[in-house]
Enzyme design. Structure first.
Site, mmCIF file in Angstrom:
data_model
loop_
_atom_site.group_PDB
_atom_site.id
_atom_site.type_symbol
_atom_site.label_atom_id
_atom_site.label_comp_id
_atom_site.label_asym_id
_atom_site.label_seq_id
_atom_site.Cartn_x
_atom_site.Cartn_y
_atom_site.Cartn_z
ATOM 1 N N ASP A 1 3.145 -8.952 3.830
ATOM 2 C CA ASP A 1 3.060 -7.599 4.369
ATOM 3 C C ASP A 1 2.050 -7.466 5.508
ATOM 4 O OD1 ASP A 1 5.085 -6.581 2.848
ATOM 5 O OD2 ASP A 1 3.785 -6.042 1.173
ATOM 6 N N ARG B 1 8.180 -2.053 5.668
ATOM 7 C CA ARG B 1 6.917 -2.221 6.400
ATOM 8 C C ARG B 1 6.987 -1.899 7.890
ATOM 9 N NH1 ARG B 1 5.402 -1.458 1.967
ATOM 10 N NH2 ARG B 1 4.182 -2.891 0.710
ATOM 11 N N SER C 1 1.515 -5.491 -10.065
ATOM 12 C CA SER C 1 1.466 -4.910 -8.725
ATOM 13 C C SER C 1 2.896 -4.515 -8.370
ATOM 14 C CB SER C 1 0.926 -5.940 -7.733
ATOM 15 O OG SER C 1 1.352 -5.601 -6.437
#
Ligand code: ARG
Length: 421
Positions: A124, A95, A176
């Site tokens: 995130d 990230r 996911s």
């Protein structure tokens, strides 16, 4: 009013696809998408076409693989950073780099804002926004998922269908999934129940240990200054070492993790990970450190590893503390050179051998044969002084019944006598 120009961190998945359209509709904005190649295999194909189809004015797909490996993964590997002692942090490490790439494009394109597709209950969002705050404090950040009207994936899919956004691939998976070269994170669907064993279809890049080969696979990894430089005797760039190890270890069922972890936002979440290369490299690196790090440095560094992992997990990559810890860690890695041989077998990774020009293992000191050079007699005085504080305590408090101390001593004696010898 001046037209808004927004750079979006774009994966091509459902959420970020909706974002591209939604920002155009909602703000009349011109949207630029930014996608980073962090070594994710499946996700990248067709991304630019999809972004343009969704209405992006300009599309950036950037090869960040080497920067990711050299600048983010290897520092974490050298640190021994595993969040809550287990998770190698593929997502957490990716990230800040994606945030950096996003900021760079936003600057070049003179954007008025940037946007990301993270939810309002995850880590995130913190990693993106904290990183952007550090790199571009003046830049506005939008998090559409925290504010938009959609309440479910179905609503988002319906929105895509209304706007002709291709979604077929994302519709199918019940999970996911976030993926890069350092590992895959899988959540949602049946995995939300921590009592449910992950079904076979949850795994993306490892075989089940039961189906792994009956024979072990041996692998050698050579390290220089704490980072891998060769695999099975072949010198390769860091990225390819990880990439190849992912294949080899994944084929042996190595690298599966099923964790309940503590998110920064306070939620306990259940996540399944596959990180074959990361698990093997952390293991091998640690084995080499056992051989080459001086005792006190090794013990001190292990404590720092926890703090380092927590800091990275919590999105604080661009902090002076991380830079300072890296300086310490890099110093310790000067002697972490050598070769580690590991054995991969049905989901396990075992040490099969290690050697180093900086090895502190001294056979003459360790041996129980005639070759022994250790000064046995020196131990006597060493133990006397080493145990002196403890000896003094017991002498004074248990045996030294000096008048007025009697009451205290009786209590103490009771407590101490509970100790089993
Ligand atoms: N829990 C991991 C982290 O916070 C991964 C998050 C993304 N997971 C996912 N399946 N999309 O680093």
């Amino acid at each position: 009013m001046k037209k808004q120009k927004i750079a979006v961190a774009y994966s091509g998945g459902l959420d970020t696809s909706v974002i591209v359209k939604w920002l155009q509709e909602k703000y009349g904005a011109e949207v630029i998408t930014v996608t980073g190649d962090l070594g994710q295999k499946k996700e990248l194909s067709g991304v630019p076409e999809k972004a343009y189809k969704t209405g992006a004015k300009k599309v950036y797909v950037q090869d960040l693989r080497d920067e990711f490996v050299e600048g983010y993964i290897f520092p974490a590997l050298k640190a021994g950073a595993l969040y809550e002692h287990s998770y190698p942090m593929a997502t957490s490490l990716g990230r800040p780099l994606l945030a950096k790439a996003l900021v760079q494009v936003a600057r070049r394109e003179r954007c008025t804002a940037v946007a990301h597709g993270c939810t309002g209950k995850g880590n995130d969002q913190v990693r993106f926004e904290a990183s952007i705050a550090a790199l571009a404090p003046d830049l506005k950040v939008l998090a559409p998922l925290r504010i938009w009207e959609f309440k479910s994936r179905e609503e988002e899919i319906a929105y895509c269908e209304r706007h002709g956004i291709p979604v077929s691939a994302t519709k199918k998976s019940p999970y996911s999934i976030d993926e890069n070269v350092w590992g895959t994170a899988i959540e949602c669907g049946v995995l939300e129940d921590p009592m449910v064993e992950p079904p076979a279809d949850a795994y993306q890049r490892t075989v089940s240990p039961q189906e792994a080969p009956e024979k072990p696979t041996y692998v050698t990894i050579e390290f220089k200054y704490g980072v891998p430089v060769a695999l099975n005797g072949k010198r390769m760039k860091g990225f390819y070492i990880i990439d190849e190890l992912n294949e080899i270890a994944g084929a042996n069922g190595v690298g599966r993790l099923d964790l309940v972890e503590n998110r920064l936002v306070g939620i306990k979440s259940r996540e399944v990970y596959e990180a074959p290369g990361a698990v093997v490299l952390h293991f091998a690196h640690q084995e080499l450190e056992r051989l080459t790090l001086e005792k006190e440095v090794a013990h001190y560094k292990a404590k720092m590893a926890q703090d380092y992992a927590t800091l990275v997990y919590n999105g604080l990559w661009f902090t002076p503390l991380r830079a300072a810890m890296d300086a310490f860690i890099n110093d310790t890695q000067q002697t972490v050179n050598g070769l580690v041989k590991v054995k991969l077998y049905k989901g396990n990774v075992e040490i099969a051998g290690r050697t180093s020009p900086n090895s502190l293992y001294d056979t003459k000191l360790a041996t129980y044969t005639q070759e022994d050079t250790f000064d046995h007699k020196a131990s006597e005085g060493y133990i006397k002084i080493f145990s002196l504080p403890m000896k003094t305590f017991y002498q004074i408090n248990l045996n030294g019944f000096a008048g007025r101390k009697r009451k205290i001593n009786r209590k103490l004696k009771k407590r101490v006598s509970k100790v089993k010898y």
